[in-house]
Design a protein around this motif. Structure first.
Motif, mmCIF file in Angstrom:
data_model
loop_
_atom_site.group_PDB
_atom_site.id
_atom_site.type_symbol
_atom_site.label_atom_id
_atom_site.label_comp_id
_atom_site.label_asym_id
_atom_site.label_seq_id
_atom_site.Cartn_x
_atom_site.Cartn_y
_atom_site.Cartn_z
ATOM 1 N N ILE A 63 -3.030 -13.591 -4.792
ATOM 2 C CA ILE A 63 -3.365 -14.102 -3.630
ATOM 3 C C ILE A 63 -2.233 -13.435 -2.586
ATOM 4 O O ILE A 63 -0.948 -13.606 -2.877
ATOM 5 C CB ILE A 63 -3.098 -15.594 -3.251
ATOM 6 N N LEU A 64 -2.763 -12.426 -1.700
ATOM 7 C CA LEU A 64 -1.729 -11.736 -0.967
ATOM 8 C C LEU A 64 -1.570 -12.492 0.438
ATOM 9 O O LEU A 64 -2.535 -12.875 1.129
ATOM 10 C CB LEU A 64 -2.454 -10.391 -0.570
ATOM 11 N N ALA A 65 -0.288 -12.900 0.803
ATOM 12 C CA ALA A 65 -0.029 -13.608 2.035
ATOM 13 C C ALA A 65 0.599 -12.545 2.943
ATOM 14 O O ALA A 65 1.830 -12.325 2.514
ATOM 15 C CB ALA A 65 0.915 -14.762 1.557
ATOM 16 N N CYS A 66 -0.183 -12.453 4.086
ATOM 17 C CA CYS A 66 0.281 -11.487 4.803
ATOM 18 C C CYS A 66 0.420 -12.031 6.287
ATOM 19 O O CYS A 66 -0.651 -13.156 6.516
ATOM 20 C CB CYS A 66 -0.450 -10.039 4.908
ATOM 21 N N ARG A 67 1.074 -11.512 7.282
ATOM 22 C CA ARG A 67 0.969 -11.994 8.788
ATOM 23 C C ARG A 67 -0.307 -11.104 9.423
ATOM 24 O O ARG A 67 -0.972 -11.867 10.367
ATOM 25 C CB ARG A 67 2.189 -11.604 9.508
ATOM 26 N N SER A 68 -0.524 -10.126 9.092
ATOM 27 C CA SER A 68 -1.515 -9.253 9.687
ATOM 28 C C SER A 68 -2.752 -9.320 8.818
ATOM 29 O O SER A 68 -2.765 -8.665 7.566
ATOM 30 C CB SER A 68 -0.905 -7.753 10.027
ATOM 31 N N LYS A 69 -4.083 -9.622 9.257
ATOM 32 C CA LYS A 69 -5.170 -9.632 8.296
ATOM 33 C C LYS A 69 -5.577 -8.097 8.326
ATOM 34 O O LYS A 69 -6.011 -8.033 7.039
ATOM 35 C CB LYS A 69 -6.409 -10.280 9.216
ATOM 36 N N GLN A 70 -5.633 -7.146 9.186
ATOM 37 C CA GLN A 70 -6.021 -5.930 8.899
ATOM 38 C C GLN A 70 -5.108 -5.407 7.726
ATOM 39 O O GLN A 70 -5.572 -4.528 6.957
ATOM 40 C CB GLN A 70 -5.748 -5.281 10.359
ATOM 41 N N ARG A 71 -3.846 -5.247 7.815
ATOM 42 C CA ARG A 71 -2.853 -4.753 6.764
ATOM 43 C C ARG A 71 -3.130 -5.362 5.454
ATOM 44 O O ARG A 71 -2.858 -4.733 4.562
ATOM 45 C CB ARG A 71 -1.472 -4.817 7.496
ATOM 46 N N GLY A 72 -3.252 -6.742 5.529
ATOM 47 C CA GLY A 72 -3.639 -7.392 4.448
ATOM 48 C C GLY A 72 -4.634 -7.005 3.622
ATOM 49 O O GLY A 72 -4.827 -6.769 2.617
ATOM 50 N N GLU A 73 -5.877 -6.753 4.392
ATOM 51 C CA GLU A 73 -7.294 -6.230 3.700
ATOM 52 C C GLU A 73 -6.956 -4.874 3.153
ATOM 53 O O GLU A 73 -7.588 -4.387 2.025
ATOM 54 C CB GLU A 73 -8.227 -6.166 4.670
ATOM 55 N N ALA A 74 -6.181 -3.928 3.952
ATOM 56 C CA ALA A 74 -5.713 -2.911 3.466
ATOM 57 C C ALA A 74 -5.026 -2.605 2.204
ATOM 58 O O ALA A 74 -5.333 -2.026 1.226
ATOM 59 C CB ALA A 74 -5.290 -1.844 4.495
ATOM 60 N N ALA A 75 -4.013 -3.574 1.865
ATOM 61 C CA ALA A 75 -3.388 -3.777 0.586
ATOM 62 C C ALA A 75 -4.510 -4.131 -0.511
ATOM 63 O O ALA A 75 -3.886 -3.906 -1.506
ATOM 64 C CB ALA A 75 -2.181 -4.686 1.089
ATOM 65 N N LEU A 76 -5.124 -5.128 0.054
ATOM 66 C CA LEU A 76 -6.035 -5.774 -1.030
ATOM 67 C C LEU A 76 -6.766 -4.653 -1.609
ATOM 68 O O LEU A 76 -7.180 -4.757 -2.735
ATOM 69 C CB LEU A 76 -6.884 -6.985 -0.194
ATOM 70 N N GLN A 77 -7.370 -3.723 -0.701
ATOM 71 C CA GLN A 77 -8.098 -2.610 -1.209
ATOM 72 C C GLN A 77 -7.347 -1.647 -2.211
ATOM 73 O O GLN A 77 -7.958 -1.326 -3.278
ATOM 74 C CB GLN A 77 -8.885 -1.697 0.176
ATOM 75 N N ASP A 78 -6.074 -1.533 -1.993
ATOM 76 C CA ASP A 78 -5.194 -0.673 -2.852
ATOM 77 C C ASP A 78 -5.032 -1.653 -4.190
ATOM 78 O O ASP A 78 -5.173 -0.782 -5.114
ATOM 79 C CB ASP A 78 -3.704 -0.605 -2.365
ATOM 80 N N VAL A 79 -4.816 -2.988 -4.127
ATOM 81 C CA VAL A 79 -4.742 -3.603 -5.407
ATOM 82 C C VAL A 79 -6.300 -3.493 -6.284
ATOM 83 O O VAL A 79 -5.942 -3.273 -7.323
ATOM 84 C CB VAL A 79 -4.547 -5.109 -5.082
ATOM 85 N N LYS A 80 -7.257 -3.596 -5.654
ATOM 86 C CA LYS A 80 -8.486 -3.552 -6.134
ATOM 87 C C LYS A 80 -8.878 -2.195 -6.679
ATOM 88 O O LYS A 80 -9.553 -1.802 -7.728
ATOM 89 C CB LYS A 80 -9.686 -4.013 -5.088
ATOM 90 N N ARG A 81 -8.041 -1.209 -5.970
ATOM 91 C CA ARG A 81 -8.337 0.195 -6.577
ATOM 92 C C ARG A 81 -7.771 0.437 -7.687
ATOM 93 O O ARG A 81 -8.201 1.177 -8.701
ATOM 94 C CB ARG A 81 -7.847 1.185 -5.511
ATOM 95 N N VAL A 82 -6.747 -0.205 -8.157
ATOM 96 C CA VAL A 82 -5.684 -0.047 -9.158
ATOM 97 C C VAL A 82 -6.584 -0.941 -10.449
ATOM 98 O O VAL A 82 -6.703 -0.318 -11.740
ATOM 99 C CB VAL A 82 -4.268 -0.445 -9.197
ATOM 100 N N ARG A 83 -7.156 -2.040 -10.133
ATOM 101 C CA ARG A 83 -7.700 -3.033 -11.083
ATOM 102 C C ARG A 83 -8.924 -3.546 -10.312
ATOM 103 O O ARG A 83 -8.713 -4.225 -9.529
ATOM 104 C CB ARG A 83 -6.647 -3.788 -11.573
#
Length: 100
Positions: A63-83
């Motif tokens: 679970i990625l806990a971020c202040r910015s929804k947009q930057r959090g979603e971008a990081a989530l895509q990076d996580v999903k790209r790896v696995r």
């Protein structure tokens, strides 16, 4: 001759400094985290993002806990790209207590 030894000594010291301080130690654990849930705060950049990616690689539900929804979603895509992580999700919002 003195200057050659001095330069060689400085090169060796710079190499040791780089290995010990700059690069540092890395985690060598191969522990599997299937069935575990982890919350990573500040996971949209830097150490938090790297931590989230490594935990996802080991099979954890992240679970990625971020202040910015947009930057959090971008990081989530990076996580999903790896696995491919169907259970990984992003949460944004205030995580602390309200000031009195």
């Amino acid at each position: 001759m003195f200057y050659i030894l001095l330069v060689l000594g400085l090169v060796v010291l710079a190499y040791i400094f780089r290995q010990v301080v700059v690069i540092g130690k890395s985690c060598k654990s191969n522990a599997k985290l299937h069935g575990k849930t982890v919350i990573v705060t500040g996971s949209n950049t830097g150490i938090g993002k790297t931590t989230a990616i490594e935990l996802a690689k080991r099979g954890a539900r992240v679970i990625l806990a971020c202040r910015s929804k947009q930057r959090g979603e971008a990081a989530l895509q990076d996580v999903k790209r790896v696995r491919v992580c169907w259970s990984c999700l992003c949460f944004s919002g205030k995580l602390g207590r309200k000031a009195a």
